[in-house]
Design an enzyme around this catalytic site. Structure first.
Site, PDB file in Angstrom:
ATOM      1  CE1 TYR A  16       0.534  -0.084   4.535  1.00 34.27           C
ATOM      2  CE2 TYR A  16      -2.193  -0.330   5.039  1.00 34.27           C
ATOM      3  CZ  TYR A  16       0.073  -0.270   5.270  1.00 34.27           C
ATOM      4  OH  TYR A  16      -0.223  -0.934   6.355  1.00 34.27           O
ATOM      5  CD  GLU A  17      -0.663   6.013   1.231  1.00 32.91           C
ATOM      6  OE1 GLU A  17       0.360   6.457   0.095  1.00 32.91           O
ATOM      7  OE2 GLU A  17      -1.185   6.352   2.049  1.00 32.91           O
ATOM      8  N   GLY A  18       1.672   2.843  -2.384  1.00 32.31           N
ATOM      9  CA  GLY A  18       2.442   2.496  -3.748  1.00 32.31           C
ATOM     10  C   GLY A  18       3.695   1.483  -3.700  1.00 32.31           C
TER      11      GLY A  18
END
Lengths: 600, 314, 250
Positions: free
Chosen positions: A441-443
């Site tokens: 998550y978050e890239g």
């Protein structure tokens, strides 16, 4: 049995000796962050993490969040009370603006405190973390009225916030967002669409939830420049700030996940009954741009989750290795009878590998946090720019590398437990499952690696990268020139890593246009080179500081010697990977692409 | 010069700790005088005079000494000490003794040595510090030594065989200002926890107040007192006075059965002088097993009823 | 009403104490220190009394080295209004501490002193009682419930086998037992405010107190380790061993 104890000694050492807390506390607005106040804050946060959050971690994992028939979500027993206590004690507002009730402390301080939340209960911590995202968005581009209406309650924790970006067809590629927002005569918008992976999209903690939602207006241009950001509260907020009518947004299901079971990951459906009322934040079509401004902070936080999870796994495996008696330790006098497995060389290797990665990534994160503070508050614009450039380069490393090594760390932590580690009741397996999300998550790591190559290396022609390599070389020279001969091998290994990194940067710059696919196929290796070199660099600085302290007879000598020992271990066993990865980067990328896709 | 022992009693009889204190006092010197300050406490005073090694029982009787406040008891002791030429004032390290002894010491302007577990010489004592994880050997420099002694560390003086006299002394007036207005003593057929020969203790693993009944059945079979870990007390399963440990009761029975107690250092501090320790715990790694003479790994909800049944009269 | 709360800086509850190799004492260098947990309960009780309107001001006091300021800051963060450090690097024994506190009481004139029943380092359990004696005040030790109404204090005390209720006229000394309350966590804003609250420093000389130690610690040692005796397979084996080997069952 293992109880989380915040690594306060290491945190203080890193903040004071390596990340420059004293200097940060002199920046305008941070005057209250004097070292003794910071020590008191860390102590109390540590207590909360140990006594309240850590004991809920495993029960929360077992019970999990549950969606109720009425669309509500029940969090595991004890979580709501813990949340209320967390907010009552003011932790939610640690680094938030004093204008709306926060304490305005430096990012460096909140980094140490947040690491404790990550270590003790990641699933709990995600709620305040996402609220933080919502606060930043509104603070950044919200109207004065929006700030007045939402920020005090989000900062106090009376309400929570969510970030609604992902849709089934729009994951890493947010340009594909389809949720619609239609402007109404009164200036509000009607939203309809489905968002997935919404952390704490619904829960039983608070009276209201403030969703920040990316959506398209009907006349918006295609692609990334056609997405706008909206506030959609669960209960529409009256002018007096009290929650009123229920908005047309529902949690329609929650996901069954590998880990972080106590954190409800929701599918949020907007506009099933005609449209959810939303309010534009900032200007139309600039939503993604705003998201990018906030992305640094979010990515940094997730990188820190890697550090925190690693620390927790470290503590549990060390505790187990001390207690578990099994077999005779080779080569020791006391080997005549069975001893604790901590004396087995291979177990020691695992524990040291864990420790070296955790301590290395911790310093890199804290130093980056201090740079973010300086980038925001330093009186000299040139200094602000150089700190920002450093932080920009380090963010994908903090996010990408800390979370990737966290996977190795939690896995080794489980390995130390032998068969018991594979049993859920032991507790080590939960860290493995919980930590797994952090590289996603978050890239994802792939996105971090591409960011490091494209925006952070190529865009400025390698300037920021080379500046950091120059610093690494300086540290290496200090180490090799030190009066303390035990530091010389650290300097030599670091210098070798710096050379390899320099070659890699040169190759990336030269090849990024001509061999773009090969460069990106090797981007993850490039990221790991940076991660290892940055950790080695910071552990080298730590060893220098520890050596100084020892010479001056200051501080805890055993702690200082262990710092030097950790740096030596890292230099001897992990830094050599940098040069090898350099060869992999330059020669391996092509081979990843040789076999055609249809053959896979 | 003499040793003054402050008796703990319920007026009718001596509390068992008192005889242990007399036993400790015998190592400090002689003669030993025992002060029985109470109301209608002739019974206790007689008993004190008969204890082995006691030269004299000093009986002070007054209504305000029936359940004396620390203020009144201290004033009484001071009156005796001041005209008596004592080298030592010795009290049990129980709630009773701990409450009053420092008050006496301060009034005499002397140090107190608390919780003595061994007497090295008349002025040198061994006492536990840091929850019993360390033992300090302490020398008291003052002319009068005020000490509280841990009853379980000293053998009791024989209850009879002494040839002491009972000497009556007048009571000092009521200090006033404070009074005991109520008492809630848990009525129990069981022996006192601090002096029981067998103790059955439960920990947090019991999981409820209701489940402590399991231990009651076992304790009934053994004629045992019931104790608990701090975790079980904190969880509200049993009252505070069940707590065995650093900040609770210190026990040293012949047999201590720890059920569902992991064995935190603070708990071990309160029971590790027991002669035989049995641990029942489902976690084979629980630290309690490292000090238990007999460990049984198993679910307490199965093991305890089995044990109770096994101990049925044959 | 003014409440004085003495607090002691001790080795943290969770630290495993080590004896110095020469047996002269325990190693306190680079060890985590905290407020004595029973004193924390005392601070909490004082704060609750103020919240109920029974007290107007809470003064925390600590006797010891300069580092005790940290402990006082903790008390301030928990709700004390101001603090006094009686600074001394000497080995302060319970009687000396009681005398220092009595001198502070004479200056501050509190109506109530609440402190922990014992400190978890020396486990002496003396200072509260000694202070009450020096002041000629009544005492309520091992308190599990404290009520103040008018000039009267009603305290439920933990006694062997149960509870005892004592009633006394103020001023008085109360020592806190475990069950008196559950101390709150300091809130972040209060931790930050604590730095700005007044903290005065006094010296024993200025208070006219002689703090010369009255006892000498000759040596300290760890107790002999008790060895585990191993596991038994089942209840039958356990009972058999208790009967035949340990001979503790008839």
């Amino acid at each position: 049995m293992s109880t989380y104890r915040a690594p306060l000694a290491d945190m203080h050492f890193v903040m004071n000796e390596l990340a420059g807390l004293e200097q940060v506390a002199q920046l305008p607005g941070f005057e209250e962050a004097a070292p003794d106040v910071v020590a008191a804050i860390l102590e109390e946060a540590a207590k909360f993490a140990t006594e309240v959050l850590d004991p809920l971690n495993r029960p929360g994992d077992v019970e999990g969040a549950r969606r109720l028939d009425d669309g509500g979500v029940r969090t595991p027993a004890g979580f709501k009370q813990a949340y209320e206590q967390f907010c009552a004690n003011g932790w939610n507002g640690l680094a938030k603006t004093p204008e709306f009730g926060g304490q305005g402390l430096p990012h460096l301080v909140s980094t140490a405190v947040e690491e404790m939340w990550h270590s003790s209960n990641l699933a709990f911590d995600l709620c305040p973390l996402l609220t933080q995202g919502a606060i930043e968005a509104i603070d950044l581009v919200g109207s004065p009225e929006q700030k007045q209406l939402y920020l005090p309650k989000l900062i106090s924790g009376e309400w929570t916030g969510t970030m609604n970006l992902t849709e089934p067809q729009a994951g890493s590629d947010l340009a594909a967002v389809r949720t619609r927002a239609v402007r109404q005569p009164d200036g509000s918008y009607r939203l309809a669409g489905t968002k997935i992976f919404i952390t704490y999209g619904e829960h039983d903690y608070t009276a209201n939830i403030v969703h920040l939602v990316l959506a398209r207006t009907p006349d918006a241009p295609e692609g990334v420049r056609g997405i706008s950001l909206f506030i959609v509260p669960k209960f529409i907020v009256g002018a007096d700030g009290s929650p009123g009518e229920r908005n047309d947004v529902q949690c329609t299901s929650i996901e069954n996940k590998l880990g972080i079971h106590a954190s409800p990951t929701c599918v949020m459906t907007y506009g099933e009954k005609g449209g959810a009322t939303g309010y534009l934040v900032g200007e139309e079509n600039r939503g993604l741009e705003y998201m990018f401004i906030m992305m640094n902070a979010a990515r940094f936080s997730v990188g820190l989750e890697g550090v925190g999870m690693g620390e927790r796994a470290y503590q549990r495996s060390v505790a187990y290795a001390r207690e578990r008696v099994q077999g005779r330790a080779v080569g020791l006098d006391r080997a005549s009878k069975a001893g604790a497995i901590i004396d087995h060389p291979d177990v020691r290797r695992m524990l040291m590998t864990i420790r070296a990665h955790v301590e290395g990534t911790r310093v890199v994160a804290y130093v980056t946090a201090a740079a973010l503070d300086n980038a925001r508050r330093h009186p000299d614009p040139a200094a602000r720019r150089s700190h920002q450039a450093f932080a920009d380069l380090m963010i994908p490393i903090v996010k990408g590398h800390s979370t990737e090594v966290a996977q190795e760390v939690v896995s080794l932590g489980l390995q130390v437990h032998g068969g018991m580690g594979y049993i859920e009741e032991t507790g080590a397996a939960q860290y493995l499952r919980d930590a797994r999300i952090t590289t996603i998550y978050e890239g994802t790591t792939g996105i971090q690696a591409n960011d490091l190559v494209g925006r952070k290396t190529v865009r400025d022609g390698g300037a920021a990268a080379r500046a950091v390599i120059g610093e690494i070389e300086k540290t290496a020279a200090h180490l090799t020139g030190s009066a303390d001969a035990s530091l010389h091998p650290v300097g030599a290994a670091l210098s070798e890593a710096a050379v390899a990194l320099e070659d890699a940067v040169a190759w990336v710059l030269k090849s990024s246009a001509s061999h773009a696919r090969a460069v990106h196929a090797g981007a993850a290796h490039y990221l790991r080179m940076w991660g290892l070199a940055a950790s080695g660099w910071q552990l080298g600085r730590a060893a220098l500081a520890a050596s100084r302290k020892l010479a001056a007879d200051e501080g805890d000598a055993a702690f200082m010697r262990a710092k030097i020992g950790t740096a030596r271990f890292f230099a001897a066993t992990l830094l050599p990977q940098v040069a090898a990865l350099g060869r992999t980067l330059m020669h391996g990328g092509e081979t990843a692409l040789e076999v055609p896709a249809e053959q896979l | 010069m003499a040793i003054l022992v402050i008796a703990e009693h319920d007026n009718a009889a001596l509390k068992s700790a008192t005889l242990h204190v007399v036993g400790a006092a015998a190592r400090l010197g002689s003669p030993i005088h025992v002060l029985v300050a109470g109301s209608a406490a002739q019974g206790a005073a007689q008993a004190a005079a008969q204890a082995a090694g006691v030269a004299k029982s000093i009986h002070v009787d007054a209504p305000h000494l029936a359940q004396p406040t620390a203020e009144n008891l201290a004033a009484q002791v001071l009156a005796i000490v001041q005209d008596g030429g004592y080298t030592h004032v010795v009290a049990p390290a129980t709630g009773y003794g701990r409450n009053v002894a420092p008050r006496i010491a301060a009034k005499l302007d002397v140090a107190q040595v608390s919780d003595v577990t061994a007497v090295v010489s008349p002025d040198t004592f061994v006492r536990p510090i840091y929850a019993g994880s360390v033992f300090a050997t302490v020398q008291a420099k003052d002319a009068v030594k005020v000490v509280t002694v841990r009853a379980t560390s000293f053998d009791a003086a024989a209850a009879t065989g002494g040839a002491g006299q009972v000497e009556s002394r007048p009571a000092v007036p009521d200090v006033g200002r404070s009074r005991v207005t109520g008492q809630e003593i848990a009525k129990s057929e069981r022996p006192e926890l601090a002096s029981a020969r067998v103790v059955v203790s439960g920990g947090r693993a019991l999981a409820s107040a209701e489940n402590f009944k399991l231990l009651e059945a076992l304790a009934d079979r053994l004629g045992a007192a019931i104790g608990a870990s701090r975790a079980a007390v904190d969880a509200g399963y049993v009252p505070n006075d069940y707590q065995v440990g650093q900040t609770g009761k210190i026990v040293a029975p012949d047999l201590y059965i720890a059920v569902g107690i992991s064995g935190a250092i603070q708990h071990l501090a309160g029971m590790k002088d027991s002669k035989v320790i049995v641990a029942i715990n489902k976690d084979p790694e629980a630290p309690i097993f490292q000090i238990a003479d007999y460990g049984l790994v198993g679910d307490l909800f199965e093991v305890v009823p089995q044990l109770t049944a096994e101990l049925a009269p044959r | 009403m003014k409440i004085l709360v003495p607090v002691k800086r001790v080795i943290d509850y969770n630290v495993k104490v080590r004896v110095k190799p020469d047996g002269s004492g325990v190693d306190t260098a680079n060890v985590k220190m905290s407020m004595n947990p029973f004193d924390e309960i005392a601070v909490e009780e004082a704060v609750r009394l103020r919240e109920k309107g029974a007290a107007a001001e809470i003064v925390a006091v600590s006797c010891g080295a300069a580092a005790c300021q940290e402990t006082l800051r903790t008390a301030l963060a928990l709700g004390a209004d101001r603090a006094i450090l009686v600074e001394s690097d000497a080995d302060l024994q319970p009687l000396a501490v009681a005398k220092l506190l009595a001198a502070v009481v004479a200056r501050e004139q509190p109506q109530l002193v609440i402190l922990g029943k014992q400190a978890i380092d020396d486990d002496s359990n003396q200072v509260g009682q000694m202070l009450a004696a020096l002041l000629d005040w009544p005492q309520a030790t091992f308190a599990s419930k404290v009520e103040v109404s008018g000039g009267t204090l009603v305290v439920k005390r933990e006694v062997d086998g149960g509870l005892e209720t004592v009633e006394m006229a103020l001023p008085a000394v109360v020592t806190a037992d475990l069950r008196l309350n559950e101390p709150r966590y300091a809130t972040l804003p209060n931790i930050m405010k604590a730095k700005k609250k007044p903290l005065d420093t006094l010296k024993p000389d200025a208070l006219g107190v002689d703090v010369t130690p009255r006892t000498v610690t000759l040596s300290v040692a760890e107790p002999p380790k008790r060895k585990g005796g191993g596991l038994v397979a089942d209840v039958k084996e356990l009972v058999a061993k208790l009967r035949n080997e340990a001979k503790v069952l008839s």
